[in-house]
Design an enzyme around this catalytic site. Structure first.
Site, PDB file in Angstrom:
ATOM      1  N   HIS A   1      46.800  33.519  39.821  1.00 20.06           N
ATOM      2  CA  HIS A   1      46.168  34.629  40.520  1.00 20.06           C
ATOM      3  C   HIS A   1      45.057  34.149  41.445  1.00 20.06           C
ATOM      4  O   HIS A   1      44.267  34.950  41.936  1.00 20.06           O
ATOM      5  CB  HIS A   1      45.574  35.621  39.516  1.00 20.06           C
TER       6      HIS A   1
ATOM      7  N   GLY B   1      32.652  42.878  36.346  1.00 22.33           N
ATOM      8  CA  GLY B   1      32.699  43.945  35.356  1.00 22.33           C
ATOM      9  C   GLY B   1      31.330  44.522  35.065  1.00 22.33           C
ATOM     10  O   GLY B   1      31.170  45.738  34.870  1.00 22.33           O
TER      11      GLY B   1
END
Length: 582
Positions: free
Chosen positions: A223, A562
């Site tokens: 990724h 996050g």
């Protein structure tokens, strides 16, 4: 920074349109079944009495994962959004389609989001009485040492694990045996890759990492996660020497051993380059007296348009060799000859896919003390969605430095789903009912790690205030604390790990520290300010959880995405509350 060019329509329609195109192009192999529109099923795969093989993961890696659905391979694939795991609903939908009564084995790459979502799906299947097992493929030698193999990422080695498990199930082996053989294949499979240029997410068009024109990243993840180190671009032989020598140092084959070889392109690497790499792999193996039993060269697990390649070796014995040679037929892989369209023993009726979650109904005798009514609460959540959507690109940029660059896009998808769900909520729906509605919407829309984490947070928080119609300051602090506990229980992260927990913990501590007499606005402002302090503090931390944990010291100096999204959510809730009529 230049934007990439892609042939797409509306970004939000990419996955459904891709699925329609793939199934439409291969109707003799694939079908789209189930409730969710995300379960791609083998036309002649699932059969009564056969273990169902379910694979899945984020899109953007084509032909993985649906390209390995077919006779002798996987029976169904759950298709996630770009670089994001499918949700538990997508996974259970695929599992019900693959279930022939002998149990289901689920296979996926070892990434936090996939682990969380497939684990939740496993729990649902077991609760429904379906025997289910799971295995996270972990073949990337660059992402963790051998003594911490369970922390390794799954990259192109999925290819061999899917092949072995699919063959074992096709031969009629029971669930425990199919799982054992898949684990054996996983243990015998090692991979390592290199990246030369980034990819870009369709929603943003921006590269998900930056790299110099004369640089390469050794050990890059699928990724775009940073690898072992960045170095000057070397020759094909020199790069291959490092990849293969690292694999062989751990595998330790001896003269006379047999291996299967996969040279995999990441999306923008020419076959000229891939064959140069394979040529060197073969020279190395021939020089050590190691026999290549089978080899594949091409694009089998890509990363959108990333430039680079990986090398995977599967060390064979007689048992694994027989399963590797077993016939299969799928879009991406065909071995031998299968009886295409042969439906002998095929399942004539698909299993039920379960029922929708029941919405909460208003309860009598609820506590009405407090200024946060259900309507105010829903506006606080709607504002959280608006601010997350506005910050999408910033969050993705933060994630691109230490992750895979999709956090902002993923959160946008989840919060848009929440906004739509709340827009359809009855006026008299309780706060607990709205929390359940939000949890289902977020989880169904988002398969990344944030999906299960926020869904669990919403469910726990709603339950914690289930006896109330309105929230006062103390009840709001209880709601926040329950949300935090849900995230900790589901994700197992702790303060200092450089995750959203590092913003949530100081937020809740600040909210609870005001005492029972604090107003709703005071509690929310304290939570907002605590989250901001926690977010900023993550820049000094070294990642210990998730994809960024592979970076080690290289993660220091960067805010955790996050934690950043946590601050944005709590800031938005505070702003909406301050605007609300009292």
């Amino acid at each position: 920074m230049n934007k990439s060019k892609k042939l797409i329509n509306l970004p939000e329609n990419i996955i459904p349109e891709m699925i329609q195109g793939m199934v439409g192009a291969h109707p003799d192999i694939l079908s789209l079944e189930g409730r969710t529109g995300r379960a791609i099923v083998a036309v002649d795969g699932p059969r009564d009495g056969k273990v169902g093989i379910v694979i899945g993961g984020g899109s953007g890696h084509e032909p993985a994962f649906a390209g390995y659905v077919g006779r002798g391979l996987a029976d169904a694939a759950a298709v996630g959004n770009i670089f994001a795991s499918p949700s538990p609903d997508h996974i259970t939908d695929a599992a019900h389609q693959a279930n022939g009564g002998a149990g289901v084995l689920m296979l996926y790459g070892n990434y936090t989001g996939d682990v969380l979502n497939f684990t939740m799906a496993l729990e649902e299947l077991e609760a429904a009485g379906i025997p289910a097992r799971q295995l996270a493929v972990a073949d990337d030698v660059a992402s963790a040492p051998a003594d911490r193999r369970g922390e390794r990422r799954g990259i192109a080695g999925d290819f061999f694990v899917f092949k072995i498990a699919g063959a074992a199930a096709d031969q009629g082996e029971p669930l425990a045996r199919v799982e054992a053989l898949a684990r054996k294949a996983n243990a015998h499979t090692l991979s390592m890759g290199v990246a030369l240029a980034p990819c870009s997410l369709p929603q943003t068009g921006k590269p998900n990492f930056e790299i110099g024109d004369d640089e390469m990243e050794i050990g890059m993840g699928l990724h775009g996660e940073p690898g072992m180190r960045r170095d000057k671009l070397a020759t094909a032989d020199a790069v291959t020497d490092e990849l293969v020598s690292t694999i062989l140092a751990e595998m330790q084959p001896v003269a006379g051993d047999r291996v299967a070889v996969l040279v995999n392109g990441l999306g923008a690497t020419t076959y000229v380059e891939l064959y140069l790499i394979f040529n060197r792999v073969k020279q190395i193996l021939d020089g050590r007296g190691i026999q290549i039993h089978r080899s594949w060269v091409g694009e089998y697990a890509t990363s959108l348009e990333m430039a680079g390649a990986s090398v995977t070796l599967l060390k064979l014995d007689d048992e694994l060799t027989g399963l590797l040679d077993h016939p299969c037929r799928s879009v991406a892989l065909t071995v031998g000859s299968t009886a295409a369209g042969d439906t002998r023993g095929a399942r004539t009726q698909r299993r039920a896919t379960g029922s929708e979650a029941q919405e909460a109904t208003p309860q009598a005798d609820l506590i009405t003390l407090g200024n946060i009514t259900p309507l105010v609460f829903r506006e606080m959540m709607a504002e959280a969605g608006r601010q997350i959507i506005a910050a999408r690109d910033w969050l993705s940029e933060l994630d691109g430095v230490i992750g895979d660059g999709d956090h902002g896009v993923t959160m946008e998808i989840g919060w848009k789903a929440v906004q739509a769900a709340l827009a359809n909520a009855p006026q008299d729906e309780t706060i607990e009912g709205s929390c359940k509605r939000m949890a289902k919407a977020f989880l169904d829309a988002v398969g990344a790690s944030s999906g299960p984490l926020y869904a669990t947070a919403f469910l726990r928080a709603g339950t914690a205030v289930g006896g109330r119609q309105n929230l006062d300051g103390a009840a709001l602090a209880t709601w926040l604390a329950a949300a935090l506990q849900g995230i900790r229980d589901r994700g197992r992260a702790e303060p200092g790990d450089k995750t959203m927990i590092d913003a949530w913990v100081p937020a809740v501590e600040a909210a609870q520290g005001l005492g029972a007499t604090a107003s709703e606005s005071e509690v929310m402002q304290a939570a907002r300010d605590g989250a901001e302090r926690g977010m900023n503090a993550t820049a000094a931390l070294e990642s210990r959880r998730g994809r960024s944990a592979k970076l080690g010291a290289r993660s220091v100096g960067h805010i955790d995405p996050g934690a950043a999204s946590t601050f944005i959510i709590l800031r938005a809730m505070s702003a909406a509350l301050d605007r609300a009529p009292v």
